[in-house]
Scaffold this active site. Sequence first.
Site, PDB file in Angstrom:
ATOM      1  N   PRO A 261     -26.885  46.203 -65.181  1.00  0.00           N
ATOM      2  CA  PRO A 261     -26.431  45.573 -66.369  1.00  0.00           C
ATOM      3  C   PRO A 261     -27.181  45.746 -67.715  1.00  0.00           C
ATOM      4  O   PRO A 261     -28.401  45.459 -67.641  1.00  0.00           O
ATOM      5  CB  PRO A 261     -26.118  44.059 -66.021  1.00  0.00           C
ATOM      6  CG  PRO A 261     -27.289  43.883 -64.780  1.00  0.00           C
ATOM      7  CD  PRO A 261     -27.040  45.266 -64.043  1.00  0.00           C
ATOM      8  N   ASN A 262     -26.666  46.256 -68.644  1.00  0.00           N
ATOM      9  CA  ASN A 262     -26.860  46.517 -70.070  1.00  0.00           C
ATOM     10  C   ASN A 262     -27.921  47.494 -70.371  1.00  0.00           C
ATOM     11  O   ASN A 262     -28.251  47.909 -71.376  1.00  0.00           O
ATOM     12  CB  ASN A 262     -27.637  45.013 -70.488  1.00  0.00           C
ATOM     13  CG  ASN A 262     -26.594  43.875 -70.457  1.00  0.00           C
ATOM     14  OD1 ASN A 262     -25.490  43.944 -70.992  1.00  0.00           O
ATOM     15  ND2 ASN A 262     -26.899  43.091 -69.775  1.00  0.00           N
TER      16      ASN A 262
ATOM     17  N   ARG B  24     -29.745  48.082 -77.759  1.00  0.00           N
ATOM     18  CA  ARG B  24     -30.081  46.645 -77.492  1.00  0.00           C
ATOM     19  C   ARG B  24     -31.750  46.349 -77.611  1.00  0.00           C
ATOM     20  O   ARG B  24     -32.506  47.184 -77.183  1.00  0.00           O
ATOM     21  CB  ARG B  24     -29.866  46.829 -75.776  1.00  0.00           C
ATOM     22  CG  ARG B  24     -30.645  45.751 -74.987  1.00  0.00           C
ATOM     23  CD  ARG B  24     -30.674  45.920 -73.457  1.00  0.00           C
ATOM     24  NE  ARG B  24     -30.868  44.773 -72.688  1.00  0.00           N
ATOM     25  CZ  ARG B  24     -31.024  44.788 -71.437  1.00  0.00           C
ATOM     26  NH1 ARG B  24     -31.389  45.809 -70.597  1.00  0.00           N
ATOM     27  NH2 ARG B  24     -31.378  43.529 -70.840  1.00  0.00           N
TER      28      ARG B  24
ATOM     29  N   TYR C 155     -36.929  47.460 -75.731  1.00  0.00           N
ATOM     30  CA  TYR C 155     -36.696  48.410 -74.780  1.00  0.00           C
ATOM     31  C   TYR C 155     -36.778  50.083 -75.358  1.00  0.00           C
ATOM     32  O   TYR C 155     -36.295  50.882 -74.869  1.00  0.00           O
ATOM     33  CB  TYR C 155     -35.148  48.228 -74.239  1.00  0.00           C
ATOM     34  CG  TYR C 155     -34.969  46.904 -73.421  1.00  0.00           C
ATOM     35  CD1 TYR C 155     -35.650  46.880 -72.258  1.00  0.00           C
ATOM     36  CD2 TYR C 155     -34.489  45.905 -73.890  1.00  0.00           C
ATOM     37  CE1 TYR C 155     -35.582  45.529 -71.393  1.00  0.00           C
ATOM     38  CE2 TYR C 155     -34.282  44.547 -73.268  1.00  0.00           C
ATOM     39  CZ  TYR C 155     -34.884  44.629 -72.042  1.00  0.00           C
ATOM     40  OH  TYR C 155     -34.863  43.471 -71.319  1.00  0.00           O
TER      41      TYR C 155
ATOM     42  N   ASN D 104     -33.456  50.170 -61.442  1.00  0.00           N
ATOM     43  CA  ASN D 104     -33.669  49.116 -62.461  1.00  0.00           C
ATOM     44  C   ASN D 104     -32.657  48.236 -62.463  1.00  0.00           C
ATOM     45  O   ASN D 104     -31.660  48.458 -62.936  1.00  0.00           O
ATOM     46  CB  ASN D 104     -34.077  49.751 -63.646  1.00  0.00           C
ATOM     47  CG  ASN D 104     -34.250  48.643 -64.678  1.00  0.00           C
ATOM     48  OD1 ASN D 104     -34.090  47.435 -64.380  1.00  0.00           O
ATOM     49  ND2 ASN D 104     -34.775  49.268 -65.980  1.00  0.00           N
TER      50      ASN D 104
ATOM     51  N   ALA E 174     -30.941  42.405 -65.059  1.00  0.00           N
ATOM     52  CA  ALA E 174     -31.071  40.939 -64.834  1.00  0.00           C
ATOM     53  C   ALA E 174     -30.755  40.618 -63.356  1.00  0.00           C
ATOM     54  O   ALA E 174     -31.440  39.747 -62.997  1.00  0.00           O
ATOM     55  CB  ALA E 174     -30.390  40.192 -65.753  1.00  0.00           C
TER      56      ALA E 174
ATOM     57  N   GLU F 242     -38.929  50.202 -57.693  1.00  0.00           N
ATOM     58  CA  GLU F 242     -38.276  49.109 -58.742  1.00  0.00           C
ATOM     59  C   GLU F 242     -38.848  49.640 -60.080  1.00  0.00           C
ATOM     60  O   GLU F 242     -40.236  49.888 -59.991  1.00  0.00           O
ATOM     61  CB  GLU F 242     -38.872  47.751 -58.304  1.00  0.00           C
ATOM     62  CG  GLU F 242     -38.419  46.797 -59.148  1.00  0.00           C
ATOM     63  CD  GLU F 242     -39.042  45.490 -59.134  1.00  0.00           C
ATOM     64  OE1 GLU F 242     -39.705  45.242 -58.092  1.00  0.00           O
ATOM     65  OE2 GLU F 242     -38.568  44.334 -59.570  1.00  0.00           O
TER      66      GLU F 242
ATOM     67  N   HIS G 152     -38.972  48.827 -64.283  1.00  0.00           N
ATOM     68  CA  HIS G 152     -38.692  48.109 -65.521  1.00  0.00           C
ATOM     69  C   HIS G 152     -38.963  48.785 -66.645  1.00  0.00           C
ATOM     70  O   HIS G 152     -40.361  48.932 -66.789  1.00  0.00           O
ATOM     71  CB  HIS G 152     -39.035  46.492 -65.437  1.00  0.00           C
ATOM     72  CG  HIS G 152     -38.381  45.810 -64.286  1.00  0.00           C
ATOM     73  ND1 HIS G 152     -37.227  45.497 -64.076  1.00  0.00           N
ATOM     74  CD2 HIS G 152     -38.923  45.587 -62.969  1.00  0.00           C
ATOM     75  CE1 HIS G 152     -37.119  44.883 -62.949  1.00  0.00           C
ATOM     76  NE2 HIS G 152     -38.081  44.909 -62.307  1.00  0.00           N
TER      77      HIS G 152
HETATM   78  C1  DQA Z   1     -35.333  44.883 -67.400  1.00  0.00           C
HETATM   79  C2  DQA Z   1     -36.128  43.659 -67.488  1.00  0.00           C
HETATM   80  C3  DQA Z   1     -35.108  42.562 -67.123  1.00  0.00           C
HETATM   81  O1  DQA Z   1     -35.574  41.434 -66.883  1.00  0.00           O
HETATM   82  C4  DQA Z   1     -33.701  42.546 -67.895  1.00  0.00           C
HETATM   83  O2  DQA Z   1     -32.816  41.674 -67.338  1.00  0.00           O
HETATM   84  C5  DQA Z   1     -33.222  44.050 -68.253  1.00  0.00           C
HETATM   85  C6  DQA Z   1     -34.128  45.168 -68.176  1.00  0.00           C
HETATM   86  C7  DQA Z   1     -36.377  46.307 -68.061  1.00  0.00           C
HETATM   87  O3  DQA Z   1     -36.004  47.415 -67.636  1.00  0.00           O
HETATM   88  O4  DQA Z   1     -37.321  45.814 -68.552  1.00  0.00           O
HETATM   89  O5  DQA Z   1     -32.143  44.230 -68.363  1.00  0.00           O
HETATM   90  O6  DQA Z   1     -35.119  45.379 -66.087  1.00  0.00           O
END
Ligand code: DQA
Length: 144
Positions: A9-10, A17, A22, A73, A76, A97, A99
């Site tokens: 998500p997002n 964003r 990011y 990734n 959240a 994983e 981030h």
């Molecule tokens: C994220 C970090 C998460 O805590 C956050 O909710 C995201 C992006 C990152 O890529 O840094 O949506 O996964």
Amino acid sequence: MNILVINGPNLNMLGIREPDIYGKETYNSLVEKIENYANEKNIGIKCYQSNHEGDLVDVIQFAYGLYDGIVINPGAYTHTSIAILDALKAVSIPAVEVHISDVDSREEFRKISYVRQACFETISGKGTDGYLLAIDALIKKATE
Ligand code: DQA
């Protein structure tokens, strides 16, 4: 080798964003960067993004028998989703994983990752290059 890159998500809002956290790169340019890198390495790649937990579970299940590695990734859902953890465990495909931000140096709730248990490596805080490092890690793992 075929790798599935999953964004939760997002992450489709990259570039818009919270750019201070990011970065300014858009989701489309991230996909292009990943595809170019995979082409250079002669790897089959598919990028998938969804804002919905069940869709992420579905795509992980779909990967079974088709993909040799997963870069994920979960956004959240990292911090909440046992369903995504269970899906990764169910298919048992080597997973990394990723981030973009350094989750361990942010809010306390971001330090918890359920999916981490099903991933052999975590790359955090390396920006979008983290996805490329994850591909490298999967290639290395496949040759072990
Ligand atoms: C994220 C970090 C998460 O805590 C956050 O909710 C995201 C992006 C990152 O890529 O840094 O949506 O996964």
